[in-house]
Enzyme design. Structure first.
Site, PDB file in Angstrom:
ATOM      1  N   GLU A   1       0.808  -1.229   0.000  1.00 45.53           N
ATOM      2  CA  GLU A   1       0.000   0.000   0.000  1.00 45.53           C
ATOM      3  C   GLU A   1       0.837   1.273   0.000  1.00 45.53           C
ATOM      4  OE1 GLU A   1      -4.106  -1.575   2.072  1.00 45.53           O
ATOM      5  OE2 GLU A   1      -2.615  -0.695   3.412  1.00 45.53           O
TER       6      GLU A   1
ATOM      7  N   CYS B   1       3.156   8.764   0.797  1.00 42.33           N
ATOM      8  CA  CYS B   1       3.695   7.863   1.815  1.00 42.33           C
ATOM      9  C   CYS B   1       3.873   6.504   1.153  1.00 42.33           C
ATOM     10  CB  CYS B   1       2.736   7.774   3.008  1.00 42.33           C
ATOM     11  SG  CYS B   1       3.245   6.561   4.233  1.00 42.33           S
TER      12      CYS B   1
ATOM     13  N   CYS C   1       6.510  -6.804   7.021  1.00 39.40           N
ATOM     14  CA  CYS C   1       7.596  -6.245   7.838  1.00 39.40           C
ATOM     15  C   CYS C   1       8.066  -7.311   8.818  1.00 39.40           C
ATOM     16  CB  CYS C   1       7.103  -5.015   8.596  1.00 39.40           C
ATOM     17  SG  CYS C   1       8.424  -4.112   9.450  1.00 39.40           S
TER      18      CYS C   1
ATOM     19  N   CYS D   1       6.610  -4.388  15.537  1.00 39.94           N
ATOM     20  CA  CYS D   1       6.252  -3.303  16.467  1.00 39.94           C
ATOM     21  C   CYS D   1       4.801  -3.514  16.895  1.00 39.94           C
ATOM     22  CB  CYS D   1       6.427  -1.940  15.805  1.00 39.94           C
ATOM     23  SG  CYS D   1       8.144  -1.581  15.362  1.00 39.94           S
TER      24      CYS D   1
ATOM     25  N   CYS E   1       1.672  -1.312  15.367  1.00 42.56           N
ATOM     26  CA  CYS E   1       1.593  -1.090  13.912  1.00 42.56           C
ATOM     27  C   CYS E   1       0.988  -2.299  13.222  1.00 42.56           C
ATOM     28  CB  CYS E   1       3.007  -0.834  13.382  1.00 42.56           C
ATOM     29  SG  CYS E   1       3.097  -0.693  11.591  1.00 42.56           S
TER      30      CYS E   1
ATOM     31  N   CYS F   1      -1.240   6.638   9.973  1.00 42.50           N
ATOM     32  CA  CYS F   1       0.018   6.103  10.503  1.00 42.50           C
ATOM     33  C   CYS F   1      -0.212   4.804  11.274  1.00 42.50           C
ATOM     34  CB  CYS F   1       0.642   7.164  11.417  1.00 42.50           C
ATOM     35  SG  CYS F   1       2.202   6.667  12.112  1.00 42.50           S
TER      36      CYS F   1
END
Length: 348
Positions: free
Chosen positions: A95, A108, A115, A119, A122, A341
Site C-alpha cells: 500500500e 507515503c 515487515c 512493532c 503497527c 500512521c
C-alpha cells in the site's frame, strides 16, 4: 522465455542500454527513448513506446521484462486522502497513500511487502515479511501517486515519506537506488531535501547512511525515550538500544550536518506522562534533532493500545514547549480508510 527468466529493463543503466542497442544493430539514441519511456513517460509495457518501430517493440518484449506495479484497489477518505493497494508482478500486495494538505501533497510509500520488526502498535508489524520491494517498485508507487495528485488536485507531489509498510533501512540498497531515481533529472526530478526516510532504528545502517552521504531527511520512530518501554513495544530496541541509536545519530549529524526528526506516538497509560516527556526532552538534547513530531495514535484491531485524552496530549505538548523542544502535533489523516500512521495492512 517466461517473464521471470527475462531481465528487468529498468535494472539497466542508460549506458548499458546504449551498448545493447548498438550490439543489436540499432541506433544509440534508441536507448534514450526507451529510458525516457520507463522513467519519465512511465510506460506500463513495451507497446506503449509509440516512437519505436513495431518490430523493435516486439524484440524488446521478447528480450526483457517490464514488471510495473498495477493498482489493485483505491480508497478515498472524507479528508481527501487516497490509499492505493498495489499489486506486484508476482501477485503480492502493498500500500501507498497520497496525503493532501493546502501546502503539501505527500506520498507515503512502502519499502517492503510486510515487515519483520513486529512493532506492537503497527498493523504492518503483525504481517509476515514476504520480500523487499525493488527500487523500481518503490519508484512506481511515487509515479502513480504523483499522477493521482495531478489528476485530483492539479498539483505534483511536494514531498515523499518512506513511512509505509516495511523498514527502509532493512532494504537499504533498493531504498537508496529508489531515492536516486526519484531525484534524478531523468527520473522524477524531486529534491532529496523533500524526501524523508523513517526508521525504527537500525544503528549500523544509520552509520552507513552517514558514510554514504545521504542527502534526504532522516526520521527516527522513537515512541519511548527509555529502553524498558521501547523494548516492550519495539523489539528491535533489544539489539539497537537508545544508547546505540544516540551514538549513530550523532555520527550521522557529524558526517552529513543534517538534523534528525523524532516521531513519537502517544499511547494512553504508557508513554504520555510528564516523566515520559522529561525523558524525551533529555534525549532531544543529546541528539541533533530539529523537530519532534507528536503523533495521534490510530487504534488497530490487534493492539491493546488506546489514544490518550486531549488533556493528556495538551499537558505533554505544553511540557515540551516549556522546555524549548520544537514539537508539532500531527493529526492523522485517512483514518476512515485505514490509511493513517500504523494502519497499513492490505485490508482494502
Amino acid at each position: 522465455m517466461n517473464q521471470l527468466e527475462k531481465k528487468n529493463i529498468r535494472h539497466f543503466t542508460l549506458a548499458a542500454l546504449e551498448d545493447y542497442f548498438l550490439e543489436i544493430g540499432e541506433k544509440k539514441f534508441r536507448a534514450k527513448q526507451v529510458h525516457e519511456w520507463i522513467w519519465q513517460k512511465y510506460a506500463r509495457s513495451f507497446d506503449d513506446m509509440s516512437n519505436l518501430g513495431k518490430e523493435l517493440r516486439a524484440h524488446l518484449a521478447q528480450s526483457f521484462s517490464l514488471p510495473a506495479l498495477s493498482i489493485d484497489a483505491v480508497q478515498n477518505s472524507i479528508d481527501g486522502t487516497i490509499k492505493s493497494r498495489f499489486r506486484t508482478f508476482d501477485q503480492h500486495l502493498v500500500e501507498g497513500v497520497l496525503i493532501p494538505t493546502e501546502e503539501r501533497k505527500t506520498a507515503c510509500v512502502s519499502s517492503q511487502i510486510g515487515c519483520s520488526l513486529t512493532c506492537k502498535f503497527c498493523a504492518t508489524g503483525y504481517m509476515e515479511r514476504k520480500r523487499n520491494l525493488t527500487f523500481d517498485e518503490i519508484y512506481d508507487q511515487v509515479a502513480i501517486i504523483n499522477k493521482q495528485s495531478l489528476d485530483t488536485y492539479q498539483q505534483k507531489l511536494t514531498n515523499i515519506v518512506f513511512m509505509g509498510m516495511g523498514e527502509p533501512l532493512l532494504n537499504y540498497a533498493n531504498m537508496m537506488k529508489a531515492v536516486e531515481r526519484i531525484s534524478a533529472e531523468d527520473g522524477l526530478g524531486m529534491s532529496p531535501k523533500r524526501i524523508t526516510v523513517s526508521t525504527a532504528g537500525v544503528a549500523k545502517m544509520i552509520t552507513k547512511l552517514a558514510d554514504d552521504g545521504a542527502k534526504f531527511k532522516l526520521a527516527l520512530s522513537l515512541h519511548a525515550a527509555n529502553d524498558k518501554k521501547r523494548n516492550e513495544i519495539m523489539p528491535i530496541n533489544e539489539t539497537n538500544n537508545i544508547e546505540a541509536l544516540t551514538d549513530a545519530l550523532n555520527y550521522y549529524y557529524k558526517k552529513t550536518k543534517q538534523h534528525v526528526t523524532f516521531e513519537y506516538i502517544l499511547f494512553q497509560n504508557f508513554n504520555e506522562s510528564i516523566k515520559d516527556a522529561e525523558e524525551l526532552v533529555k534525549l532531544y538534547r543529546r541528539v541533533p534533532a530539529d523537530l519532534v513530531n507528536i503523533i495521534e495514535y490510530n487504534p488497530i484491531d490487534m493492539s491493546k493500545f488506546a489514544k490518550p485524552s486531549e488533556e493528556k496530549v495538551d499537558e505533554f505538548m505544553h511540557y515540551l514547549e516549556k522546555n524549548k523542544v520544537n514539537a508539532r502535533l500531527r493529526r492523522s489523516r485517512g483514518k476512515d480508510i485505514d490509511a493513517a500512521c500504523g494502519q497499513l495492512a492490505n485490508k482494502g
